[in-house]
Write a protein that holds these residues in place. Structure first.
Motif, PDB file in Angstrom:
ATOM      1  N   PHE A 155       0.666 -17.622 -13.424  1.00  0.00           N
ATOM      2  CA  PHE A 155       1.595 -16.512 -12.688  1.00  0.00           C
ATOM      3  C   PHE A 155       1.238 -16.274 -11.291  1.00  0.00           C
ATOM      4  N   TYR A 156       2.001 -15.402 -10.408  1.00  0.00           N
ATOM      5  CA  TYR A 156       2.213 -15.165  -9.384  1.00  0.00           C
ATOM      6  C   TYR A 156       1.428 -13.292  -9.762  1.00  0.00           C
ATOM      7  N   VAL A 157       1.176 -13.116  -8.683  1.00  0.00           N
ATOM      8  CA  VAL A 157       0.737 -10.992  -8.657  1.00  0.00           C
ATOM      9  C   VAL A 157       1.408 -10.176  -7.771  1.00  0.00           C
ATOM     10  N   LEU A 158       1.834  -9.408  -7.708  1.00  0.00           N
ATOM     11  CA  LEU A 158       1.890  -8.492  -6.452  1.00  0.00           C
ATOM     12  C   LEU A 158       0.934  -8.200  -5.808  1.00  0.00           C
ATOM     13  N   PRO A 159       1.338  -7.539  -4.797  1.00  0.00           N
ATOM     14  CA  PRO A 159       0.039  -7.761  -4.169  1.00  0.00           C
ATOM     15  C   PRO A 159      -0.224  -5.973  -4.048  1.00  0.00           C
ATOM     16  N   GLN A 160      -1.872  -5.631  -4.590  1.00  0.00           N
ATOM     17  CA  GLN A 160      -2.117  -4.429  -4.433  1.00  0.00           C
ATOM     18  C   GLN A 160      -2.321  -4.233  -3.529  1.00  0.00           C
ATOM     19  N   SER A 161      -2.387  -5.094  -2.010  1.00  0.00           N
ATOM     20  CA  SER A 161      -2.651  -4.055  -1.342  1.00  0.00           C
ATOM     21  C   SER A 161      -2.475  -5.989  -0.419  1.00  0.00           C
ATOM     22  N   PRO A 162      -1.943  -5.647   0.743  1.00  0.00           N
ATOM     23  CA  PRO A 162      -1.819  -6.844   1.437  1.00  0.00           C
ATOM     24  C   PRO A 162      -3.211  -7.327   2.336  1.00  0.00           C
ATOM     25  N   GLN A 163      -4.555  -6.389   1.999  1.00  0.00           N
ATOM     26  CA  GLN A 163      -6.166  -7.019   2.472  1.00  0.00           C
ATOM     27  C   GLN A 163      -6.544  -8.440   2.465  1.00  0.00           C
ATOM     28  N   GLN A 164      -5.981  -8.951   1.589  1.00  0.00           N
ATOM     29  CA  GLN A 164      -6.677 -10.270   2.026  1.00  0.00           C
ATOM     30  C   GLN A 164      -5.794 -10.997   3.422  1.00  0.00           C
ATOM     31  N   PHE A 165      -5.203 -11.025   2.830  1.00  0.00           N
ATOM     32  CA  PHE A 165      -3.782 -11.686   4.227  1.00  0.00           C
ATOM     33  C   PHE A 165      -4.413 -11.126   5.395  1.00  0.00           C
ATOM     34  N   LYS A 166      -4.389  -9.547   6.054  1.00  0.00           N
ATOM     35  CA  LYS A 166      -4.605  -9.087   6.775  1.00  0.00           C
ATOM     36  C   LYS A 166      -5.850  -9.827   7.344  1.00  0.00           C
ATOM     37  N   GLN A 167      -6.944  -9.683   5.945  1.00  0.00           N
ATOM     38  CA  GLN A 167      -8.253 -10.400   6.765  1.00  0.00           C
ATOM     39  C   GLN A 167      -8.161 -12.154   7.745  1.00  0.00           C
ATOM     40  N   LEU A 168      -7.027 -12.522   6.839  1.00  0.00           N
ATOM     41  CA  LEU A 168      -6.873 -14.160   7.402  1.00  0.00           C
ATOM     42  C   LEU A 168      -6.780 -13.782   9.009  1.00  0.00           C
ATOM     43  N   LEU A 169      -5.153 -13.164   9.183  1.00  0.00           N
ATOM     44  CA  LEU A 169      -5.049 -12.976  10.203  1.00  0.00           C
ATOM     45  C   LEU A 169      -6.019 -12.709  11.159  1.00  0.00           C
ATOM     46  N   MET A 170      -6.729 -12.161  10.842  1.00  0.00           N
ATOM     47  CA  MET A 170      -7.841 -11.431  12.205  1.00  0.00           C
ATOM     48  C   MET A 170      -9.043 -12.704  11.836  1.00  0.00           C
ATOM     49  N   VAL A 171      -8.859 -14.191  11.378  1.00  0.00           N
ATOM     50  CA  VAL A 171      -9.305 -15.285  11.360  1.00  0.00           C
ATOM     51  C   VAL A 171      -8.316 -15.723  12.262  1.00  0.00           C
ATOM     52  N   ALA A 172      -7.207 -15.911  11.812  1.00  0.00           N
ATOM     53  CA  ALA A 172      -6.090 -16.408  12.453  1.00  0.00           C
ATOM     54  C   ALA A 172      -6.711 -16.093  14.393  1.00  0.00           C
ATOM     55  N   GLY A 173      -6.710 -14.974  14.312  1.00  0.00           N
ATOM     56  CA  GLY A 173      -6.923 -15.069  16.102  1.00  0.00           C
ATOM     57  C   GLY A 173      -5.964 -13.552  16.292  1.00  0.00           C
ATOM     58  N   ILE A 174      -4.797 -13.251  15.277  1.00  0.00           N
ATOM     59  CA  ILE A 174      -3.569 -11.785  15.846  1.00  0.00           C
ATOM     60  C   ILE A 174      -4.366 -10.360  16.320  1.00  0.00           C
ATOM     61  N   GLU A 175      -5.973 -10.648  15.821  1.00  0.00           N
ATOM     62  CA  GLU A 175      -6.445  -9.024  16.437  1.00  0.00           C
ATOM     63  C   GLU A 175      -6.050  -8.040  15.877  1.00  0.00           C
ATOM     64  N   LYS A 176      -4.447  -7.308  16.241  1.00  0.00           N
ATOM     65  CA  LYS A 176      -3.844  -6.430  16.644  1.00  0.00           C
ATOM     66  C   LYS A 176      -2.879  -6.662  15.267  1.00  0.00           C
ATOM     67  N   TYR A 177      -2.915  -6.670  13.815  1.00  0.00           N
ATOM     68  CA  TYR A 177      -1.796  -6.057  12.683  1.00  0.00           C
ATOM     69  C   TYR A 177      -1.383  -5.249  12.363  1.00  0.00           C
ATOM     70  N   PHE A 178      -0.212  -4.922  12.352  1.00  0.00           N
ATOM     71  CA  PHE A 178       0.405  -3.770  11.338  1.00  0.00           C
ATOM     72  C   PHE A 178       1.066  -4.356  10.252  1.00  0.00           C
ATOM     73  N   GLN A 179       1.603  -3.460   8.904  1.00  0.00           N
ATOM     74  CA  GLN A 179       2.734  -3.653   8.254  1.00  0.00           C
ATOM     75  C   GLN A 179       3.025  -2.383   7.637  1.00  0.00           C
ATOM     76  N   ILE A 180       4.342  -2.472   8.018  1.00  0.00           N
ATOM     77  CA  ILE A 180       4.851  -1.337   6.882  1.00  0.00           C
ATOM     78  C   ILE A 180       5.384  -1.719   5.510  1.00  0.00           C
ATOM     79  N   ALA A 181       3.946  -1.877   4.468  1.00  0.00           N
ATOM     80  CA  ALA A 181       3.623  -3.354   3.109  1.00  0.00           C
ATOM     81  C   ALA A 181       4.105  -2.531   1.768  1.00  0.00           C
TER      82      ALA A 181
END
Ligand code: ASP
Length: 477
Positions: A188-214
């Motif tokens: 099963f896939y799960v629909l996200p309760q929030s983009p929490q983990q992805f946004k943290q992973l974007l920080m690991v990726a070096g994006i530094e400043k992220y936002f999304q109307i999610a």
């Protein structure tokens, strides 16, 4: 198409123009007939006088019909100016009229405030409800708020990045919506309760400043004014401290209010900050309403609630659970209590409360594997579960994760308050009912045997009985 928008007619006095839109009202005054025609920019009064081709056709016209009208724009005499209309200084004298489409009589009056109409009916005919002045105003305000936020954050070098909807569970304290996989039976896939983990992973990726109307999804029993899917302004930054996120959010909210709701007043600036403990002691709530005049819809009392405990004890689960989510950083000065008195440890966590409603919440995050593992341990997460559910996060922390933190703001609630509404559904185009149904589309609904088979699902006897009633008549392919 040579069309003039209704709002532009004020600059076309003396000219012949074509306007198109919906009939809001028709009034017959003896021989003269008036129609108010509505398009997305406003309404215009149109006069039909005997002798014109338009006049011959106007008697059949009914509310909500779609018309194209050719006519001359005229200035209204001083005493007939209507200050409540954008086009109140002019009117049109119709020369010709074409019916583009007819309309059945709507099940409720679209030219009135629809807030008292039965909800089921409003939602079933949401496309009619959305024609009403109040809904147009709310949805337009929402658009301006989102536009302002985007431009504000783009101008500060934030990257707007979409994260997946089909993903794996991420803990935010609610039940999740699951989506069966066709290609991987039993998975099963799960629909996200929030983009929490992805946004943290974007920080690991070096994006530094992220936002999304999610869009976020939470399958909760309907408590209060909640929606199973809702929208967050989600953001995350690297190399920041709590102060940086509070400051950014505060200026965003302040500038947003000034730009889109100039009639509102922010009661206290800078926003007061109250510790979670003090708020609970003083107001017996972590969402205090600090307005001086609670009846004043234009007063906005923002307040930060900071330093909530990292954990709380769940009597039902008989263990510690995260107050916010497990990725929240414990406060440095409380770290030594982590082993002995974990319930006393405060978090680098903050909630923004507006007029008694939580409108944003966030935290500084853990970015080191050892601390994150320790938190999972205190939360009673087994080795197996930790690796299965969060192995990817722990691993990412070992590849140069920068210090980072963020916040998410519930946009629907924010729009609701700024629109002066009380119910969150008034700020959404297509909300669900209180019990999570969509009466317009008819969701949720049964799916065909074939679709079930495709996704390797067999219904229980009770579910089958219920589903059969409606599914038989549907083709789902
Ligand atoms: N993911 C959190 C939430 O949805 C917000 C955050 O910590 O940024 O509440």
């Amino acid at each position: 198409m040579n069309r003039t928008m209704v709002a532009d007619t004020i600059n076309k006095i003396g000219e012949e123009v074509t306007i198109m839109g919906w009939v809001e009202t028709r009034r017959d005054h003896g021989k003269i007939v008036f129609i108010d025609l509505r398009d997305r920019t406003g309404k215009l009064q149109i006069v039909f006088v005997p002798g014109s081709r338009a006049y011959e056709k106007v008697s059949e016209v009914r509310p909500e019909w779609v018309l194209s009208i050719v006519g001359k724009v005229k200035a209204r005499p001083e005493k007939l100016i209507n200050k409540n209309l954008v086009t109140g200084t002019v009117e049109m004298e119709a020369a010709d009229l074409e019916v583009l489409n007819e309309s059945k009589t709507p099940p409720f009056e679209v030219d009135k405030d629809t807030s008292k109409v039965e909800e089921e009916l409003r939602l079933k005919y949401r496309y009619l409800d959305l024609r009403s002045d109040r809904m147009v105003k709310n949805i337009t305000l929402r658009h301006h708020i989102i536009r302002f936020i985007r431009e504000y954050l783009w101008s500060q070098d934030f990257r707007e990045i979409e994260t997946p909807y089909l993903t794996k569970s991420t803990p935010e304290g609610a039940r999740e919506f699951v989506v069966p996989s066709r290609l991987f039976s039993g998975e099963f896939y799960v629909l996200p309760q929030s983009p929490q983990q992805f946004k943290q992973l974007l920080m690991v990726a070096g994006i530094e400043k992220y936002f999304q109307i999610a869009r976020c999804f939470r399958d909760e029993d309907q408590r209060g004014d909640r929606q199973p899917e809702f929208t967050q302004l989600d953001l995350e930054m690297s190399f920041v401290e709590e102060e940086d996120i509070l400051k950014l959010t505060e200026s965003l909210m302040t500038d947003l209010t000034k730009a889109v709701c100039p009639e509102k007043r922010i009661a206290m600036a800078p926003f007061p900050r109250i510790s979670y403990k003090d708020s609970m002691e003083k107001y017996q709530s972590d969402k205090p309403d600090l307005r001086k005049d609670k009846g004043d819809k234009n007063e906005l009392a923002f307040v930060w609630i900071v330093g909530a405990p990292l954990f709380k004890y769940s009597a039902s689960e008989k263990k510690l659970v995260s107050s916010h989510h497990p990725f929240t950083m414990p406060r440095a000065e409380d770290l030594e209590m982590l082993d002995k008195e974990p319930e006393k440890v405060r978090a680098y966590a903050y909630d923004l409360v507006l007029n008694g409603f939580e409108v944003a919440g966030g935290s500084v995050r853990i970015h080191k594997r050892d601390i994150q593992e320790k938190i999972f341990k205190l939360l009673g997460v087994s080795e197996e579960e930790k690796n299965r559910r969060f192995g990817h996060m722990l691993e990412a922390f070992e590849f140069g994760a920068p210090p980072h933190g963020g916040i998410a703001s519930g946009l629907d609630r924010l729009v609701t308050i700024l629109a002066g509404e009380e119910v969150i559904r008034e700020a959404m185009a297509f909300p669900k009912t209180g019990d999570a149904r969509d009466p317009l589309m008819g969701a949720p609904s049964p799916i065909s045997e074939k679709q079930l088979k495709d996704v390797h699902i067999e219904l229980s006897k009770e579910a089958k009985g219920k589903a059969l009633k409606t599914a038989d008549t549907e083709t789902n392919d």
